[in-house]
Design an enzyme around this catalytic site. Structure first.
Site, PDB file in Angstrom:
ATOM      1  N   LYS A   1      27.256  43.662  42.975  1.00  0.00           N
ATOM      2  CA  LYS A   1      27.981  44.884  43.326  1.00  0.00           C
ATOM      3  C   LYS A   1      28.168  45.766  42.093  1.00  0.00           C
ATOM      4  CE  LYS A   1      32.419  46.358  45.314  1.00  0.00           C
ATOM      5  NZ  LYS A   1      33.732  45.895  45.832  1.00  0.00           N
TER       6      LYS A   1
ATOM      7  N   LYS B   1      40.588  37.137  39.278  1.00  0.00           N
ATOM      8  CA  LYS B   1      40.859  37.871  38.047  1.00  0.00           C
ATOM      9  C   LYS B   1      41.371  36.969  36.935  1.00  0.00           C
ATOM     10  CE  LYS B   1      41.682  42.374  40.184  1.00  0.00           C
ATOM     11  NZ  LYS B   1      42.614  43.505  40.381  1.00  0.00           N
TER      12      LYS B   1
ATOM     13  N   LYS C   1      32.646  48.257  37.243  1.00  0.00           N
ATOM     14  CA  LYS C   1      32.937  48.581  35.847  1.00  0.00           C
ATOM     15  C   LYS C   1      33.084  47.328  34.999  1.00  0.00           C
ATOM     16  CE  LYS C   1      33.346  53.142  35.502  1.00  0.00           C
ATOM     17  NZ  LYS C   1      32.597  53.954  34.529  1.00  0.00           N
TER      18      LYS C   1
END
Length: 343
Positions: A194, A112, A197
């Protein structure tokens, strides 16, 4: 009953198909046989920049979708993470017991922070410690996890054992509850990636709150493969294989049975029936979500009730934690605003 705890972030206007199959649908089943605590983890959401107005709105939407999908506030405890302040208090205590090296090894932080870049926050770094506090605060016996959260659960187990060893038995050491295996759902426009969002295009995602027409359009435009045979083949037919997985997960039918049903029928009939399967699953959830959101005070009362239940358990746990680590107990009779300055 054994206790389970899980949470979901309010970082989008709707859960997508992967969220529904991988978590929400399974939470609904767990509430029947477990003392289930489920929270909308808004504090985790702010580890990356958020629009305040959207965060408020999305928190309510997330809660409404969970209720619409089948969570029953009489069977489970549904609440918003920030409504129980003990989460952050315990996170601080556990953070003081977590090694810098331990936190640095968390793979999700590496992933992230690479996406966020220069806006990477300390909160994103300590996210797994807050997650450990979420779990340990409620003395959860089991935690529903997917493979991507296994490392964070191991940290929770390590911190529970470390605290118990230093200060005496306080926390339950949580065990993983391995969710019923759900095949990974891929992007409708890029079946090598995958469904997500953060990385998928809007046309690559099926949202729980999509209208029937939007669902039908997205499925009709989903990437397929050369030829017209409805057959699962990871290498040669990744697009059709992804659609077969979705159909199987929603209908409960084995992929082999679906292949046989559409033998010789071509992609058109298969896609049309898959779209109707999705509409039949999500249209009622969408309608119930909108009905719940139309009465914000009623929704807020449900969340307040859940926070009350959760807060009772959390307060008992934190009282034990404070006593064991040696924090001076507060005097109940003294109000913060009523204490006068010393003479």
């Amino acid at each position: 009953m054994p206790r389970v705890l899980s949470g979901i972030q309010p970082t989008a206007d709707s859960f997508h198909l992967g969220n529904y199959l991988g978590a929400v649908r399974q939470w609904v089943a767990l509430q029947e046989t477990y003392d289930a605590f489920y929270c909308v983890v808004d504090l985790h959401a702010i580890t990356v920049p958020q629009d305040p107005r959207l965060l408020t709105e999305r928190t309510r939407i997330a809660a409404a979708q969970l209720l619409a999908a089948g969570l029953d506030p009489d069977k489970c405890t549904l609440f918003v993470q920030s409504h129980v302040p003990e989460h952050t208090e315990l996170a601080w205590v556990l953070g003081c017991m977590t090694g810098f090296g331990e936190a640095s090894r968390m793979t999700q932080f590496k992933d992230k922070s690479g996406k966020v870049g220069t806006e990477t926050s300390v909160g994103l770094f300590t996210y797994p410690v807050l997650q450990a506090a979420d779990i340990l605060l409620y003395l959860a016996d089991q935690v529903p996890v997917g493979e991507d959260q296994r490392q964070h659960l191991e940290l929770s187990r390590t911190l529970a054992q470390r605290f118990n060893h230093r200060f005496g038995e306080t926390f339950v050491v949580p065990q993983p509850y391995i969710l019923k295996e759900v095949a990974k759902i891929y992007d409708l426009q890029d079946p090598s990636a995958k469904m997500s969002k953060s990385s998928s295009s809007p046309q690559g995602i099926i949202d729980v709150l999509d209208t029937p027409d939007v669902i039908r359009r997205k499925i009709s435009r989903a990437v397929t493969d050369t030829g017209s045979e409805v057959r699962a083949d990871e290498a040669e037919k990744p697009g059709v294989t992804n659609l077969l997985r979705i159909y199987s997960a929603l209908s409960g039918d084995p992929v082999e049975a679906i292949e046989a049903r559409y033998a010789g029928a071509g992609y058109g009939a298969f896609k049309k029936d898959l779209a109707e399967q999705l509409v039949a699953t999500f249209a009622p959830i969408r309608e119930r979500t909108n009905a719940i959101l139309a009465d914000p005070p009623a929704l807020d009362r449900i969340l307040a009730r859940g926070a009350g239940r959760a807060g009772k358990v959390a307060a008992e746990t934190m009282t034990a934690v404070r006593n064991r680590i040696g924090l001076l107990p507060a005097t109940p009779s003294l109000s913060r605003t009523a204490v006068a300055d010393p003479p």
